[in-house]
Design a protein around this motif. Structure first.
Motif, mmCIF file in Angstrom:
data_model
loop_
_atom_site.group_PDB
_atom_site.id
_atom_site.type_symbol
_atom_site.label_atom_id
_atom_site.label_comp_id
_atom_site.label_asym_id
_atom_site.label_seq_id
_atom_site.Cartn_x
_atom_site.Cartn_y
_atom_site.Cartn_z
ATOM 1 N N GLY A 730 45.129 20.051 52.408
ATOM 2 C CA GLY A 730 46.381 19.535 52.938
ATOM 3 C C GLY A 730 47.129 18.694 51.909
ATOM 4 N N HIS A 731 48.237 18.073 52.347
ATOM 5 C CA HIS A 731 49.065 17.257 51.466
ATOM 6 C C HIS A 731 49.390 15.932 52.155
ATOM 7 C CE1 HIS A 731 49.663 20.575 48.654
ATOM 8 N NE2 HIS A 731 49.852 21.353 49.715
ATOM 9 N N PRO A 732 49.628 14.885 51.393
ATOM 10 C CA PRO A 732 49.901 13.569 51.990
ATOM 11 C C PRO A 732 51.179 13.592 52.826
ATOM 12 C CG PRO A 732 49.382 13.360 49.652
ATOM 13 C CD PRO A 732 49.560 14.813 49.916
ATOM 14 N N ALA A 733 51.153 12.874 53.935
ATOM 15 C CA ALA A 733 52.334 12.680 54.779
ATOM 16 C C ALA A 733 52.341 11.216 55.214
ATOM 17 C CB ALA A 733 52.313 13.601 55.992
ATOM 18 N N ILE A 734 53.355 10.485 54.792
ATOM 19 C CA ILE A 734 53.451 9.063 55.106
ATOM 20 C C ILE A 734 54.014 8.896 56.518
ATOM 21 C CG2 ILE A 734 54.566 6.888 54.454
ATOM 22 C CD1 ILE A 734 54.510 7.836 51.574
ATOM 23 N N THR A 735 53.396 8.005 57.301
ATOM 24 C CA THR A 735 53.844 7.714 58.661
ATOM 25 C C THR A 735 54.255 6.249 58.739
ATOM 26 O OG1 THR A 735 51.660 7.085 59.471
ATOM 27 C CG2 THR A 735 52.221 9.434 59.511
ATOM 28 N N THR A 736 54.693 5.825 59.920
ATOM 29 C CA THR A 736 55.105 4.435 60.107
ATOM 30 C C THR A 736 53.927 3.507 60.343
ATOM 31 O OG1 THR A 736 55.476 4.844 62.457
ATOM 32 C CG2 THR A 736 57.375 5.095 60.977
ATOM 33 N N ALA A 737 52.725 4.032 60.403
ATOM 34 C CA ALA A 737 51.523 3.208 60.550
ATOM 35 C C ALA A 737 50.689 3.321 59.277
ATOM 36 C CB ALA A 737 50.705 3.668 61.751
ATOM 37 N N TYR A 738 49.967 2.248 58.961
ATOM 38 C CA TYR A 738 49.105 2.284 57.794
ATOM 39 C C TYR A 738 48.075 3.409 57.916
ATOM 40 C CZ TYR A 738 50.490 -2.117 55.543
ATOM 41 O OH TYR A 738 51.167 -3.092 54.880
ATOM 42 N N GLN A 739 47.836 4.084 56.802
ATOM 43 C CA GLN A 739 46.739 5.035 56.707
ATOM 44 C C GLN A 739 46.220 5.035 55.281
ATOM 45 O OE1 GLN A 739 47.819 9.238 56.888
ATOM 46 N NE2 GLN A 739 49.984 8.708 56.697
ATOM 47 N N ASP A 740 44.926 5.336 55.138
ATOM 48 C CA ASP A 740 44.334 5.462 53.808
ATOM 49 C C ASP A 740 44.514 6.896 53.343
ATOM 50 O OD1 ASP A 740 43.479 2.828 53.604
ATOM 51 O OD2 ASP A 740 41.601 3.248 54.662
#
Length: 778
Positions: A730-740
């Protein structure tokens, strides 16, 4: 004095363009003057400063963007008599030429000098709170409108041979003539006797020789084998005579010379800096830079190449670097910051490698005051001083010690021994007592310097540790100060204050810097108590932990209130006091992994009254297996951006962001980067990562989907953040909540043995804010 004729400025720009075009054709034949390169190489680091007195309490100060019109740096506007000199982009310098014939006015006696013209200009410039940068000349093609084209004093007539520069239609005196050399030597001596150390003058360009006083007579110059023109320049020996005369006459005011290799490099051993009059311009076909060296695409005659040729690239350590943004690019010079485009060379590299302190830039009058690119450039130029900590006892009487630690995030030191003064402000904001200190700002060197590729210390750009956060400490006597609550403050005295009430003040890049020039260092109680103050502050509220690691816990809380003022906070782990803070945050370190700790906070005032404890908060540190190697957890230790260090002790910083003065801002243990198609963040790794498999970034976005807005670079790989591959494909997807977000380094082609610098660039469209809680390798 007549009002200047502005079209003559445009004439000069046209003439410069013609000069550039014709010179390009001739320079290949003129390379004979170029000396074999002998770079000075990496300069030695200054001696590390002393450590703070351990008996003093540390009072951290918050960094903030420095003002744009700090004295003796940034842009200089031209002097137009009678006009408002403080219009346009904020600045503190005013530039002016003067013809020698305008002060050496007696046709029969060269020793008689009338300084009224210069004094009138200096007084008017000072009335606006600015310092002047000046140059005297003998020949100026077309004249300046205010000053004559031919400024050879009439007392030279009959004693000095005159020649005609047919290309520029100027009269060029015989610069080797003994009578001329004696007259110029006497003038320079008189100039220094009257004006050396004059607070109205910031910089003096040597001038006197050649067209515009720029130490060339092109095309009647030294390359006589490459054209049909004779050489109108003085011999190296006579040019060196002029240089020595200036060096002997001026011990206090900073001097600058056009070319580092003038007089066969004679200035390299004198207290004379350089003045790059074609700053960061690219010319010719193909385009070549005339500031950056050949190793960065510059021409053989580029300013920094000429400095390298005579080993003078580190002259900035003791001597100032001035000049002029080339007129043809002044309107567009910072549009592509930090790089360049077309005839604008890499502007950030030009400033960093030349260690630029100031530049003439007449078109800065049209720059928007809020332009982040220009602001980033101006703050980088010269000095950029931040007080990161003050050190003093919270309660003091009699003789006591006070210290400050000052960091320089600019590219050059401050070059003058201006006095630093401590003061005590009472609760009404009045300074009731002052103490001059022996502290020398000139010793606060830039924390980082950019390496020339010619030094062979790494790929470009490579940044090397140079200066240190400089610690100063002095004793002060509080006898006679009434007991009570005060605040320690600090200011730098601009000597121009003795001449002009409008003198601009040198201010620090700190949140507690006042417009009056006084920097707040923190509260202090003078005497054994705080008078009749017996009221304790309110208890801190909202204690929380915004971030944690395997070995540390970051804490933050809401500020307490007090009838006089809160002096600070004491932080408790269980029943043990683990530290104090002058702000509403604290990071507890040295903890065990996977362990729970309970914290409370109490506020105290200057009289020693202490609040009730806050509500407790319990925090469990992360397991050691997830700790990995932390590049930065943005917990305030080291402070970003003022310390310019990440958790590996390596360089970190940013520019062009819309918050934090361009660097981004740390809040609640995380770094926020607000961008609008502009921004760069870098953090040096420069250590092997073979023991780690993943780059882990704990991140969130203001809107989500920001993975396409920036590129990430590490270990020879640079691409859009969303294009990196995750475990499983997969590929990174930034959300409005913190994730590692965990990026497998080998699968993404990242060189773990030589990772270099982790960098994020935001010039790829989009605007938003991303917040980074931590960057680590696991």
């Amino acid at each position: 004095m007549p009002v200047p004729v502005r079209p003559s400025r445009r004439l000069r720009q046209a003439l410069l363009a013609a000069l550039a075009a014709v010179a390009l054709a001739l320079f290949p034949a003129a390379q004979a003057w170029a000396l074999a390169p002998v770079p000075g190489g990496v300069p030695p680091r200054p001696q590390a400063p002393a450590s703070p007195d351990p008996s003093l309490q540390a009072h951290p100060l918050t960094a903030a963007p420095a003002p744009l019109d700090n004295p003796l740096k940034g842009f200089a506007r031209f002097y137009w008599p009678g006009s408002d000199q403080n219009t346009g982009y904020p600045h503190s310098l005013t530039w002016s030429y003067f013809g020698l014939s305008e002060v050496m006015t007696d046709p029969a006696d060269c020793s008689k000098i009338n300084w009224s013209l210069l004094d009138s200009a200096l007084n008017e410039i000072a009335s606006y709170g600015n310092q002047a940068a000046v140059r005297f000349y003998l020949e100026y093609p077309g004249g300046s409108g205010t000053h004559p084209a031919n400024a050879i004093p009439r007392c030279f007539d009959g004693h000095v041979t005159y020649r005609t520069n047919t290309y520029w239609s100027t009269t060029s005196p015989d610069y080797d003539n003994p009578y001329l050399l004696d007259a110029l030597g006497d003038f320079i001596a008189a100039f220094g006797a009257r004006y050396d150390g004059d607070p109205r003058i910031g910089f003096i360009h040597l001038g006197l020789i050649g067209l515009w006083g720029e130490w060339h007579t092109w095309p009647y110059d030294t390359d006589t084998g490459g054209d049909s023109y004779p050489n109108f320049m003085p011999t190296d020996a006579h040019a060196a005579q002029i240089l020595r005369a200036y060096d002997d006459a001026f011990d206090k005011t900073k001097l600058e010379l056009r070319y580092p290799d003038s007089a066969a490099g004679a200035a390299t051993n004198l207290d004379i800096g350089y003045h790059d009059d074609s700053f960061c311009y690219r010319e010719g076909s193909p385009l070549a830079g005339v500031t950056l060296p050949q190793s960065l695409g510059g021409a053989g005659w580029a300013q920094l190449q000429r400095a390298l040729n005579v080993g003078a690239e580190n002259k900035w350590i003791t001597a100032s670097m001035g000049g002029e943004v080339r007129p043809e690019i002044q309107t567009s010079a910072f549009a592509s910051w930090p790089g360049g485009s077309g005839q604008v060379d890499n502007m950030k590299a030009c400033i960093e490698l030349e260690h630029t302190t100031w530049k003439i830039n007449e078109q800065s009058v049209n720059y928007p005051a809020g332009d982040p690119n220009v602001a980033a450039a101006v703050r980088l130029m010269g000095y950029n001083l931040t007080v990161d900590n003050a050190y003093f006892k919270n309660t003091a009487s009699g003789t006591t010690n006070v210290g400050v630690r000052i960091s320089n995030n600019g590219v050059a030191p401050f070059y003058y021994p201006w006095t630093l003064t401590l003061g005590l402000k009472n609760s009404a904001g009045t300074v009731v007592k002052t103490f001059d200190t022996p502290w020398d700002l000139r010793t606060v060197m830039p924390l980082k310097i950019r390496a020339f590729p010619d030094w062979g210390v790494g790929s470009d750009p490579a940044y090397l540790d140079h200066g240190y956060p400089q610690y100063f400490q002095t004793g002060v006597n509080l006898s006679g100060v009434p007991s009570g609550s005060y605040q320690w403050v600090l200011r730098v005295k601009n000597p121009l204050e003795a001449v002009s009430a409008n003198a601009k003040k040198l201010r620090f890049a700190n949140a507690t810097q006042g417009a009056d020039g006084w920097l707040g260092l923190g509260p202090v109680t003078v005497g054994s108590g705080g008078g009749t103050d017996t009221t304790a502050p309110t208890a801190p509220a909202g204690l929380t932990s915004p971030s944690r690691t395997a070995g540390s816990v970051a804490l933050s809380w809401t500020a307490s209130t007090d009838n006089v003022g809160v002096a600070g906070y004491r932080v408790y782990r269980g029943s043990t006091e683990v530290g104090t803070s002058a702000t509403t945050s604290f990071t507890d370190t040295g903890l065990s992994p996977a362990t729970s700790y309970t914290y409370t906070v109490k506020a105290y005032d200057a009289a020693g009254n202490t609040s009730a404890a806050s509500a407790p908060v319990t925090v469990t540190t992360l397991p050691s297996s997830t700790a990995g190697l932390v590049l930065d957890d943005f917990d305030g230790n080291p402070a970003y951006p003022s310390a310019a260090r990440n958790d590996l002790g390596k360089w970190t910083g940013g520019n062009c962001f819309l918050n934090g003065g361009g660097s981004g801002a740390v809040s609640g243990g995380a770094l926020g980067l607000r961008y609008d198609n502009c921004g760069w963040f870098g953090s040096d790794v420069n250590t092997g990562l073979s023991a780690y498999t993943h780059l882990v970034i704990r991140i969130k976005g203001a809107a989500g989907g920001e993975q396409s807005h920036f590129h990430l670079g590490l270990g020879g790989v640079t691409k859009a953040f969303g294009d990196f591959t995750l475990d499983g494909g997969g590929h990174p997807a930034i959300t409005t909540a913190y994730q590692d977000i965990k990026l497998p380094m080998a699968a993404n082609g990242i060189n773990r043995s030589s990772p270099g610098q982790l960098a994020m660039s935001f010039w790829h469209g989009g605007n938003s804010t991303i917040t980074i809680d931590s960057i680590s390798f696991q």
